[in-house]
Design a protein around this motif. Sequence first.
Motif, mmCIF file in Angstrom:
data_model
loop_
_atom_site.group_PDB
_atom_site.id
_atom_site.type_symbol
_atom_site.label_atom_id
_atom_site.label_comp_id
_atom_site.label_asym_id
_atom_site.label_seq_id
_atom_site.Cartn_x
_atom_site.Cartn_y
_atom_site.Cartn_z
ATOM 1 N N ILE A 20 -49.088 29.244 -10.141
ATOM 2 C CA ILE A 20 -50.303 30.463 -9.944
ATOM 3 C C ILE A 20 -49.339 31.835 -9.409
ATOM 4 O O ILE A 20 -49.578 32.798 -10.301
ATOM 5 N N ALA A 21 -48.519 31.392 -8.492
ATOM 6 C CA ALA A 21 -47.846 32.496 -7.898
ATOM 7 C C ALA A 21 -47.081 32.475 -6.855
ATOM 8 O O ALA A 21 -47.125 31.146 -6.245
ATOM 9 N N ILE A 22 -46.143 33.374 -6.943
ATOM 10 C CA ILE A 22 -44.809 33.250 -5.997
ATOM 11 C C ILE A 22 -45.303 34.377 -5.232
ATOM 12 O O ILE A 22 -45.514 35.489 -5.234
ATOM 13 N N PHE A 23 -45.694 33.507 -3.240
ATOM 14 C CA PHE A 23 -45.681 34.903 -2.211
ATOM 15 C C PHE A 23 -44.031 34.721 -1.483
ATOM 16 O O PHE A 23 -43.394 33.379 -1.387
ATOM 17 N N ILE A 24 -43.497 36.069 -1.218
ATOM 18 C CA ILE A 24 -42.651 35.777 -0.636
ATOM 19 C C ILE A 24 -42.579 36.352 0.587
ATOM 20 O O ILE A 24 -43.887 37.666 0.885
ATOM 21 N N GLU A 25 -42.524 35.870 1.561
ATOM 22 C CA GLU A 25 -43.321 36.003 3.409
ATOM 23 C C GLU A 25 -41.611 36.463 4.152
ATOM 24 O O GLU A 25 -40.232 35.729 4.104
ATOM 25 N N THR A 26 -41.653 37.864 4.577
ATOM 26 C CA THR A 26 -40.596 38.181 5.326
ATOM 27 C C THR A 26 -40.266 38.227 7.118
ATOM 28 O O THR A 26 -42.059 38.736 7.422
ATOM 29 N N PRO A 27 -39.574 37.224 7.246
ATOM 30 C CA PRO A 27 -39.780 37.424 8.633
ATOM 31 C C PRO A 27 -40.429 39.037 9.497
ATOM 32 O O PRO A 27 -39.964 39.833 8.858
ATOM 33 N N ILE A 28 -40.694 38.682 10.666
ATOM 34 C CA ILE A 28 -40.558 40.104 11.187
ATOM 35 C C ILE A 28 -39.628 40.119 12.488
ATOM 36 O O ILE A 28 -38.998 39.389 12.913
ATOM 37 N N THR A 29 -38.754 41.490 12.529
ATOM 38 C CA THR A 29 -37.671 41.546 13.117
ATOM 39 C C THR A 29 -38.553 42.655 14.075
ATOM 40 O O THR A 29 -38.912 42.973 14.456
#
Length: 477
Positions: A14-23
Amino acid sequence: GTYKITMDEDKELIAIFIETPITVPGDYETIQEAIDASKDGDKIIVSPGTYKENINFSGKNIILTSTDPLDKDIVISTIIDGDNNGPVVTFENNETEDAVLEGFTITGGSNSHYGGGFIIDGSSPTIQDNLIRENSASRGGGALVNNQANPTFERNLFEANIASSSRGSTALYVVNESEVTVIQNTFKDHVDGIGVIAIGVSTTSNCSALIQGNIIKNNTTDNGVGGITVMGSDVTITSNQIFDNEGTSGGAIAISRESTGEIKENEISDNTGEDYGAIVVDEECIVYIKDNLISHNQGEIGGGIAAMDSLVEILDNEITNNSSTGTNFGGGGILIREGNATIDGNEIKYNTATNSGGGIYLRGHGNPDDAIVLIRNNIIDGNSAQDDGSSCGGGIYIGNIVEATIYGNTISFNMADHFGGGIYVVELGEVPIYGRRGALWDRVNCPPEDEEHNTYGENKHGNDDYEGRNVFFAENM
């Protein structure tokens, strides 16, 4: 970034989510700002630098990490400094084990009450791979664990934290029905307080702890035990190295106030106590001491192990080269006063007592209804009771207890400068001594060579005018 793939029931993408760390400081200037902006499951990565903050996880189950928690240089250079303005890190909103702090230097925490480096109140975070140093509080300079908290401390270095109260601990202070897991940490160079790790010291204790695989070294206190203090709680102390610690009431471990515990598979060496040596058990406790190396420890009473008014089982240990230096009581290797003890399968060698009982000292507390002791299958070799001219029982000293059962031991090359190189039995109360199958010993000072209870060899005492170099009954002088 972190990828999350979502599929439907037919496993269609259905979907690919990309989570980027908080820096930090990339996305936010401060760590607290990053925490406030986060949600459960987020990761916050902090770049090297000094962050003068007092942070609160605020109930967030997040990972707060340096850029590389396993790189010591990164840990040393990524600093959260409390600036003497309260605890450095607080968990007080039911955070779980998924709340992780890793890879920082935690320093500069200060609290006039409890918890300098950390306050963990009713929460269960994971604290790992940090340097926790030079924090101070009245109690719990390194960390307070309170109010049914259940944290894990793993692979941290606790160094030179301070407890200003004589009833506080310098590194970890665990109270009020909390459970703590302490694995593969190093605790070193602490001074004062009641000990480095204190479990259940308050009146509402009932705590529990697993203390496993740690190094506890070079700690000193003028108010308690150099290493671990346990009161009114349940503890397992296993596979640790505990050495070069100094205390007033004990050098390495003290367990008291109806506690239960296991002390097993540790190396406990070169610890010094003004009162007791390495391990002290007191006040109606039940403790199993098994498979430890207990060596080169020193105390006024009970250089290796001292147990009073408790039930102890001392099994399969190496208890060697310990010493008791006091002139009122002895027990270079082991001292038992009151309570019941089983001493089975140990090597008890080369221990010394200035008073009596170079290897083992057994005595009640002015009442013959105080102690029942079983001593079997031990090697009791090369121990000595000497230096004040009247020391007795190089291997074993027995006085004023209910009864002792002694069999299957090898008792050899022990020395007393007065009477009973092997075993000395005081006259007072005519303590019954039993051997195999409950056989009552004949109270003679020249046991037959084929005596069935134990094996003797080359024991000596200072007065050759008397028999009883192997076994000496005082009424037969």
